[in-house]
Design an enzyme around this catalytic site. Structure first.
Site, PDB file in Angstrom:
ATOM      1  N   ASP A   1     -84.107 -69.065 -26.885  1.00 21.98           N
ATOM      2  CA  ASP A   1     -84.195 -67.986 -25.908  1.00 21.98           C
ATOM      3  C   ASP A   1     -82.825 -67.299 -25.830  1.00 21.98           C
ATOM      4  O   ASP A   1     -81.811 -67.838 -26.308  1.00 21.98           O
ATOM      5  CB  ASP A   1     -84.590 -68.586 -24.556  1.00 21.98           C
ATOM      6  CG  ASP A   1     -84.633 -67.554 -23.449  1.00 21.98           C
ATOM      7  OD1 ASP A   1     -85.236 -66.485 -23.660  1.00 21.98           O
ATOM      8  OD2 ASP A   1     -84.053 -67.810 -22.378  1.00 21.98           O
TER       9      ASP A   1
ATOM     10  N   ASP B   1     -81.395 -64.570 -22.773  1.00 21.84           N
ATOM     11  CA  ASP B   1     -80.774 -64.491 -21.444  1.00 21.84           C
ATOM     12  C   ASP B   1     -80.858 -65.819 -20.704  1.00 21.84           C
ATOM     13  O   ASP B   1     -81.936 -66.388 -20.530  1.00 21.84           O
ATOM     14  CB  ASP B   1     -81.463 -63.413 -20.604  1.00 21.84           C
ATOM     15  CG  ASP B   1     -81.174 -62.009 -21.108  1.00 21.84           C
ATOM     16  OD1 ASP B   1     -80.383 -61.876 -22.052  1.00 21.84           O
ATOM     17  OD2 ASP B   1     -81.745 -61.047 -20.557  1.00 21.84           O
TER      18      ASP B   1
ATOM     19  N   ASP C   1     -84.347 -71.808 -20.916  1.00 22.56           N
ATOM     20  CA  ASP C   1     -83.903 -72.104 -19.549  1.00 22.56           C
ATOM     21  C   ASP C   1     -84.919 -71.762 -18.473  1.00 22.56           C
ATOM     22  O   ASP C   1     -84.712 -72.117 -17.305  1.00 22.56           O
ATOM     23  CB  ASP C   1     -82.614 -71.331 -19.243  1.00 22.56           C
ATOM     24  CG  ASP C   1     -82.876 -69.840 -19.060  1.00 22.56           C
ATOM     25  OD1 ASP C   1     -82.511 -69.301 -17.998  1.00 22.56           O
ATOM     26  OD2 ASP C   1     -83.449 -69.217 -19.968  1.00 22.56           O
TER      27      ASP C   1
END
Length: 271
Positions: free
Chosen positions: A13, A15, A214
């Protein structure tokens, strides 16, 4: 266990994981990116961002030419050397951005849901929301198979909105900052499995996979990985997997690219 010497794919991922959520800095991860590049380990970016945004970031990160997963799995950008694969250079899953926009406009007009899409504003406004430059903000509007929006209604109305989308074959997904609407058939997990199968077909051997994320929208990706790093994030819901065997899953103490580095250190430094 495994090492970077064996056939390996790393899915990440952006951001809040490889990029800092606020500054978009990635320098803490730079040494590992260099090491993986030297070992010919593909780092496959996987995000809600558009392919235009991600191609720009690929170049910045030194990952150009590799496949990537955009718009939460609704778009797969193929590797440069995969020109013989049907659909090159991109594979789109489900209905188009334009078709989704029509559905949303109808729901907003007839059922009075309150939200603002990236199509409703200009790049200057998106730059204010995100902290991106205007040129980078303009890339965020180049959706091909999803719509990004800010929800401005109640939780109760959100539940109703989600149900209506599901009835219409769409899904409503929470990202690090924004919400995303895409075809119900699309997903980071399906896109990752397709890429894994393609590498296996080309090499004759299934690669070992490591995923890093996240947020809740990363859970489907991490579920299909052999090993997973859950980077400490800002989302209050966090990431919860069905199989959190500590030999397979590592939760970092640090956020963003420092957590990304911590995860790679955990799985590889001692090997």
């Amino acid at each position: 266990m495994f090492s970077i010497q064996q056939p390996l794919l790393v899915f990440s991922d952006l951001d809040g994981t490889l990029l800092d959520s606020h500054s978009y800095d990635w320098q803490p991860a730079a040494p590992w990116l260099s090491r993986l590049r030297e070992a010919n380990v593909p780092v496959i970016l996987c995000s809600s961002k558009t392919s235009a945004e991600m191609l720009y970031l690929q170049k910045t990160l030194g990952l150009q030419g590799l496949p990537l997963i955009a718009e939460n799995g609704a778009v797969i950008q193929l590797a440069e050397q995969w020109q013989d694969i049907d659909g090159f250079p991109r594979i789109i899953s489900g209905i188009s951005h334009g078709e989704i926009s029509q559905v949303l406009n109808t729901l907003r007009e007839k059922e009075h849901f309150k939200f603002t899409t990236f199509d409703d504003v200009d790049d200057a406004t998106i730059a204010e929301w995100t902290g991106l430059s205007r040129s980078q903000a303009a890339l965020t509007q180049l959706h091909e198979a999803s719509v990004t929006l800010i929800w401005r209604d109640s939780d109760e109305r959100m539940a109703q909105f989600t149900a209506r989308l599901n009835e219409l074959g769409l899904q409503f997904m929470q990202g690090a900052r924004f919400w995303h609407v895409l075809d119900a058939s699309a997903g980071k997990d399906q896109a990752a499995n397709w890429i894994i199968a393609t590498y296996q077909q080309l090499s004759g051997k299934r690669p070992t996979t490591l995923g890093l994320g996240d947020g809740p929208n990363d859970a489907p990706l991490l579920e299909v990985m052999d090993y997973a790093v859950i980077v400490k994030g800002l989302n209050r819901e966090g990431v919860h997997l069905h199989d959190e065997d500590p030999t397979r899953v590592w939760r970092t103490q640090r956020e963003g690219p420092e957590g990304w580095r911590e995860g790679l250190d955990h799985f590889f430094s001692a090997r």
